[in-house]
Design an enzyme around this catalytic site. Structure first.
Site: not given
Ligand code: FE
Ligand code: ZN
Length: 257
Positions: A58, A60, A62-63, A116, A135, A173
């Site tokens: 996805h 985001h 942090d991805h 998410h 996530d 995570h």
């Molecule tokens: Fe994440």
């Molecule tokens: Zn995420």
């Protein structure tokens, strides 16, 4: 895990995991998401692997944060969700439900798991018995509903819960210890959960990872896969209610935990 596929896991950023998936026969290597290019390049060097693909779950940061730097460094091909094509940096191929992503001899099936984010996808390497779920579900938890509805997320979770029980589940995570604290508030009667929470505390005290998990373990202990539990239904005041409502109320309580 099949002979052909090796998964290398390492911490990234504060609480993300980076994953490299390596097909031994062909040497093809994929990064599952790119929290941070630096530790991913270090992991590639350590293993002596050359990055050929990025598989994004996805959009985001942090991805996908390392996408462009890794592509510039390695010339890898970036694959990500069709629904989020416009917001995946450097994307080369957009995929949707049941598309197959081939990594040498190993194929990953794309599973659409919105909730998410609206386009979140998971990658299931069925022959190897491993799934990368981003996530969507975490060990003892699930992702926050930033873009989707509880009904969408409940559908998505059921799709993952339908994978074989022994599927090894790699989530993005290390949230397990705080997830366990919440889980105990909604299903304190669950002996398997009690035992797992204790084990998680012990592992974290030793600095060990609690990821990956398995579908079987999540079905037995993760409240977001357990809206059918009578004890959980009673705790959240929804005995006999539709499972999607029990899921939604459990997620709402976690948001306020
Ligand atoms: Fe994440
Ligand atoms: Zn995420």
């Amino acid at each position: 895990m099949s002979k052909g596929l090796e998964v290398h896991q390492f911490p990234c950023l504060d609480d993300n995991y980076g994953y490299l998936v390596h097909d031994r026969e062909t040497g093809m290597t994929a990064a599952i998401d790119t929290p941070d290019a630096t530790p991913i390049l270090a992991a590639l060097k350590e293993k002596g692997w050359k990055l050929t693909h990025i598989l994004n779950t996805h959009h985001h940061a942090d991805h996908v944060g390392g996408n462009l730097a890794l592509k510039a460094e390695t010339g890898c091909t970036i694959i990500g969700p069709k629904v989020e094509e416009a917001v995946i940096p450097g994307i080369d191929r957009a995929v949707s439900e049941d598309d197959i992503v081939q990594l040498g001899a190993s194929g990953a099936r794309v599973i659409e798991v919105p909730g998410h984010t609206r386009g979140h996808i998971a990658y299931s390497f069925a022959d190897a018995g491993v799934a990368f779920v981003g996530d969507t579900i975490f060990a003892l938890g699930c992702g926050r509903l930033f873009e989707g509805t509880p009904a969408q997320m409940w559908d998505s979770i059921q799709k993952l819960a339908a994978l074989p029980d022994d599927t090894v589940v790699y989530c993005a995570h290390e949230y397990t210890q705080s997830n366990a604290r919440f889980a105990l508030t909604v299903e304190p009667q669950n002996d398997a959960l009690q035992a797992r929470a204790k084990e998680v505390d012990e592992k974290r005290a030793r600095g060990e990872w609690t990821v990956p998990t398995t579908i079987a373990l999540e079905k037995a202990t993760n409240p977001f896969l357990r809206p059918a539990s009578k004890d959980l239904q009673e705790t959240v005041g929804l005995t006999g209610a539709p499972l999607v409502d029990v899921f939604a109320e459990t997620r709402r309580r976690k948001d306020n935990f």
